[in-house]
Design an enzyme around this catalytic site. Sequence first.
Site, short mmCIF file in Angstrom:
data_model
loop_
_atom_site.label_atom_id
_atom_site.label_comp_id
_atom_site.label_asym_id
_atom_site.label_seq_id
_atom_site.Cartn_x
_atom_site.Cartn_y
_atom_site.Cartn_z
CE LYS A 115 -4.32 -1.75 1.90
NZ LYS A 115 -5.31 -1.68 2.97
CE LYS A 197 -8.56 -11.65 -3.32
NZ LYS A 197 -8.07 -11.35 -1.97
CE LYS A 200 -12.66 -4.82 -1.80
NZ LYS A 200 -13.01 -4.41 -0.46
#
Length: 334
Positions: A115, A197, A200
């Site tokens: 992040k 994966k 979102k």
Amino acid sequence: MINDKKVLFSGMQATGNLTLGNYLGALKNWVTLSDEYECFYSVVDLHSITIRQDPAELRKRARNLLTLYIAAGLDPEKNCIYYQSHVSGHAELAWILNCFTYMGELNRMTQFKDKAAKHADNINAGLYTYPVLMAADILLFQADVVPVGKDQLQHLEITRDIAGRFNGIYGDVFTMPEPYIGKQGAKIMSLQDPARKMSKSDENPNGSIYLMDDPDTIMRKCKRAVTDSEASVRYRDEQPGVKNLIDIYCACTNKTPDEVEKEFDGKGYGDFKMAVGESVVSVLKPIQDRFEQLLKDKAYIDGVIKENGEKANYYALKTLRKVQKKVGFPERIR
Ligand code: TRP
């Protein structure tokens, strides 16, 4: 233990649009766990502001997520569904636990590194101590089990380390939480790149099916899903795109990969993709309908927010007061 049941805690952030992967990998399992455990499912908005958010947008998404928990089948009479920000014990316990967490431990967190790289202009202290807040969430409710995805296992490990350290100093204050990894359908991959994966925040919107996608969109995305030139519906690693579609189909129909191979023996990808799309629609459509219905019922949702917030606060305070006493804070005068 609450009401003779083991305690379960989990939470989701109200950021981005939830995907079919989030539903099949997490929410769907949550629903099946709610009979066996005393469950706390939080909308973790304190975590969300570690990344800059638009206030109105965050508020709306948080309410949508809480509503979606219910639409997906979590009964708010049986499960405590609440906003993290409505229970101040999260932040208070996080502060205390910060003082029992080493920078060396936090420096090892891979999600922080990821992040920080992604948001290089805003590497704030909250992002750094995010795992401590997560530990506080879990320990505040004396949770026995925590359903999490693989990406959160490291955070659960540090939670256990912090709990063990605290208990070592002050006696048995915290229940030691265990991770709970769902059995099936745990990992749904991108329809466009089955090595990644389903996410979102995928830049390619065709890679992910969103929970609120309408039936036409779902069918179109399934038809466009990446497969291969084998032209056979087989469940094997050499055909990752097909394998992923089989996983989706199985999760939506409760069939096994074996049964699916037989069902589509000799048939082409066209038929198969249609069936996958239809199975997804049959799972998502009722959730969407219920969601729309619930959104209109403001008084009902407000009631859930108030009552479950109070319930969460009650259990949170029990732990918090105990912890405050242990570390030596002065007694409250009533
Ligand atoms: N960090 C988790 C995620 O992004 C969300 C979360 C916050 C959580 N607190 C939690 C999950 C406590 C389980 C338990 O997925």
